[in-house]
Enzyme design. Sequence first.
Site, PDB file in Angstrom:
ATOM      1  CE1 TYR A 169     -14.027  -5.896   0.892  1.00 53.85           C
ATOM      2  CE2 TYR A 169     -12.340  -7.427   0.145  1.00 53.85           C
ATOM      3  CZ  TYR A 169     -12.735  -6.377   0.956  1.00 53.85           C
ATOM      4  OH  TYR A 169     -11.851  -5.813   1.829  1.00 53.85           O
ATOM      5  NE  ARG A 178      -3.562  -0.608  -0.226  1.00 56.30           N
ATOM      6  CZ  ARG A 178      -4.800  -0.505   0.257  1.00 56.30           C
ATOM      7  NH1 ARG A 178      -5.240  -1.371   1.102  1.00 56.30           N
ATOM      8  NH2 ARG A 178      -5.584   0.450  -0.147  1.00 56.30           N
ATOM      9  CG  ASP A 213      -9.170  -1.866  -4.565  1.00 52.64           C
ATOM     10  OD1 ASP A 213      -8.657  -1.187  -3.666  1.00 52.64           O
ATOM     11  OD2 ASP A 213      -9.916  -2.835  -4.340  1.00 52.64           O
ATOM     12  NE  ARG A 247      -4.184   2.054   3.169  1.00 50.23           N
ATOM     13  CZ  ARG A 247      -4.336   0.890   3.770  1.00 50.23           C
ATOM     14  NH1 ARG A 247      -3.304   0.308   4.323  1.00 50.23           N
ATOM     15  NH2 ARG A 247      -5.517   0.320   3.828  1.00 50.23           N
ATOM     16  NE  ARG A 258      -9.154   9.090  -3.674  1.00 48.23           N
ATOM     17  CZ  ARG A 258     -10.322   9.698  -3.500  1.00 48.23           C
ATOM     18  NH1 ARG A 258     -10.591  10.804  -4.139  1.00 48.23           N
ATOM     19  NH2 ARG A 258     -11.232   9.171  -2.705  1.00 48.23           N
TER      20      ARG A 258
HETATM   21  O1  1CP Z   1      -2.184   1.548  -1.872  1.00 55.79           O
HETATM   22  C1  1CP Z   1      -1.508   1.205  -2.857  1.00 55.79           C
HETATM   23  O2  1CP Z   1      -0.298   0.893  -2.851  1.00 55.79           O
HETATM   24  C2  1CP Z   1      -2.211   1.224  -4.154  1.00 55.79           C
HETATM   25  C3  1CP Z   1      -2.695  -0.025  -4.689  1.00 55.79           C
HETATM   26  C4  1CP Z   1      -3.766  -0.760  -3.894  1.00 55.79           C
HETATM   27  C5  1CP Z   1      -3.692  -2.108  -3.509  1.00 55.79           C
HETATM   28  C6  1CP Z   1      -2.496  -3.039  -3.646  1.00 55.79           C
HETATM   29  C7  1CP Z   1      -5.059  -0.285  -3.516  1.00 55.79           C
HETATM   30  C8  1CP Z   1      -5.572   1.082  -3.716  1.00 55.79           C
HETATM   31  N1  1CP Z   1      -5.755  -1.324  -2.992  1.00 55.79           N
HETATM   32  C9  1CP Z   1      -4.951  -2.441  -2.952  1.00 55.79           C
HETATM   33  C10 1CP Z   1      -5.299  -3.786  -2.495  1.00 55.79           C
HETATM   34  C11 1CP Z   1      -6.507  -4.001  -1.684  1.00 55.79           C
HETATM   35  N2  1CP Z   1      -7.728  -3.402  -1.782  1.00 55.79           N
HETATM   36  C12 1CP Z   1      -6.606  -5.007  -0.691  1.00 55.79           C
HETATM   37  C13 1CP Z   1      -5.502  -6.008  -0.372  1.00 55.79           C
HETATM   38  C14 1CP Z   1      -4.415  -5.418   0.445  1.00 55.79           C
HETATM   39  C15 1CP Z   1      -4.739  -5.143   1.882  1.00 55.79           C
HETATM   40  O3  1CP Z   1      -5.141  -6.077   2.592  1.00 55.79           O
HETATM   41  O4  1CP Z   1      -4.543  -3.975   2.288  1.00 55.79           O
HETATM   42  C16 1CP Z   1      -7.902  -4.962  -0.155  1.00 55.79           C
HETATM   43  C17 1CP Z   1      -8.461  -5.822   0.944  1.00 55.79           C
HETATM   44  C18 1CP Z   1      -8.611  -3.937  -0.849  1.00 55.79           C
HETATM   45  C19 1CP Z   1     -10.024  -3.556  -0.677  1.00 55.79           C
HETATM   46  C20 1CP Z   1     -10.167  -2.125  -0.355  1.00 55.79           C
HETATM   47  N3  1CP Z   1     -10.000  -1.116  -1.244  1.00 55.79           N
HETATM   48  C21 1CP Z   1     -10.453  -1.549   0.905  1.00 55.79           C
HETATM   49  C22 1CP Z   1     -10.639  -2.321   2.205  1.00 55.79           C
HETATM   50  C23 1CP Z   1     -12.054  -2.421   2.576  1.00 55.79           C
HETATM   51  C24 1CP Z   1     -12.249  -3.279   3.810  1.00 55.79           C
HETATM   52  O5  1CP Z   1     -12.788  -4.371   3.664  1.00 55.79           O
HETATM   53  O6  1CP Z   1     -11.856  -2.846   4.901  1.00 55.79           O
HETATM   54  C25 1CP Z   1     -10.474  -0.157   0.743  1.00 55.79           C
HETATM   55  C26 1CP Z   1     -10.793   0.889   1.778  1.00 55.79           C
HETATM   56  C27 1CP Z   1     -10.145   0.100  -0.619  1.00 55.79           C
HETATM   57  C28 1CP Z   1      -9.981   1.427  -1.242  1.00 55.79           C
HETATM   58  C29 1CP Z   1      -8.646   1.756  -1.751  1.00 55.79           C
HETATM   59  N4  1CP Z   1      -7.833   0.928  -2.522  1.00 55.79           N
HETATM   60  C30 1CP Z   1      -6.670   1.581  -2.858  1.00 55.79           C
HETATM   61  C31 1CP Z   1      -6.758   2.896  -2.280  1.00 55.79           C
HETATM   62  C32 1CP Z   1      -5.726   3.977  -2.451  1.00 55.79           C
HETATM   63  C33 1CP Z   1      -7.986   2.997  -1.597  1.00 55.79           C
HETATM   64  C34 1CP Z   1      -8.531   4.207  -0.837  1.00 55.79           C
HETATM   65  C35 1CP Z   1      -9.560   4.860  -1.645  1.00 55.79           C
HETATM   66  C36 1CP Z   1      -9.448   6.342  -1.731  1.00 55.79           C
HETATM   67  O7  1CP Z   1      -8.403   6.907  -2.102  1.00 55.79           O
HETATM   68  O8  1CP Z   1     -10.490   6.964  -1.463  1.00 55.79           O
END
Ligand code: 1CP
Length: 342
Positions: A153, A26, A76, A30, A39
Amino acid sequence: MKLDNDLLIKAAIGENVERTPVWLMRQAGRILPEYRAIRNSLSGFKELVETPHLAAEVTIQPVDILDVDAAIIFSDILVVPEAMGLSYQMIEKKGPWFEKTIHTNEDVDSLVIPDVNDQLSYVMEAIRITKKELNGRVPLIGFAGAPWTIFSYMIEGQGSKTFSKAKKMLYTNPELAHNLLKKITLTTIKYLKAQISAGADVVQLFDSWAGILTHQQYIEFGIKYVNEICNAINEVPVTVFSKGAYFARKELGELKCNTIGLDWNMDIKKSRELIGPEKTLQGNLDPCVLYSDFKNIQKQTNEMLCKFGKNRHIANLGHGVYPDITPDKVICFIEAVKTYKN
Ligand code: 1CP
């Protein structure tokens, strides 16, 4: 194209390295103000994911700013359920939300195994642009959610603390569960192969909710399908990160993949014993260590590196970096890895 910095690839395939490679799960979406600037100029997360030149730009930011040894494509895991027929919204401050979820056999039948180069063309285009702009500086990691995590999901329709609806399906309708997991697996294989054709140098499967299952369930509904994916991907090194699945480390060690990700609860020495000498290990600093002062970050990182040893290790956190960690602390961790002397 030849890579200038191929430390991560060398470590993944078990070659000797001059130092341990480092990146952060991530890292792209973030913590960087430069990410937030892009963003915030858009309508939302999905616009960024679906606009290849911007996705490429935020993918490269951590390489420029943090000096990590790999980039991970900005996307994602939820683009896969969407391509199969369940579209999602990313709700500000809440997370993902799916309007339709899977309840019946008919719901499973209505899902498609998509033409990924068509439905997910924006991911492939982002990979092509990123590879061109990186110009061989560091490897590019492609990724997908593991079938069990994507299944969760598709059943729940959103994040959950317990994923009890998804688990309920395993107990009440295992046949439906297997049919759905099979469809997700076939799609994921096609998706990862397309990412590799577009330029991904390594791929990682995120099984973020593995730890919710019992050992027996993870073998039957999780590892079974991760194994199918590992067997199908021979083109580049594969990493499997099964968060929370400390109980299944022996079985993870038997997968046909190069690297196993460890979370911070997985003892390093015990993990090496259970997983065996043939795999590279990735991880596993507690992400909360980055809340502490610089001195302690260095100390904890050094202790971790000492336990893993020089070869067959890719330094990382034990899960994604938390959004409120400041970049200077992340840089401290990265520098500690780069300057460590074995
Ligand atoms: O952050 C990065 O390096 C960018 C790439 C990336 C990756 C590898 C994103 C962007 N998402 C992911 C993987 C991802 N997405 C996972 C597996 C990794 C982990 O466990 O952290 C999972 C479970 C998700 C699902 C997801 N997407 C969630 C979790 C929801 C939950 O169940 O709690 C969330 C909040 C997202 C949104 C998301 N994905 C990525 C970003 C930057 C964001 C935030 C959205 C935003 O900017 O508003």
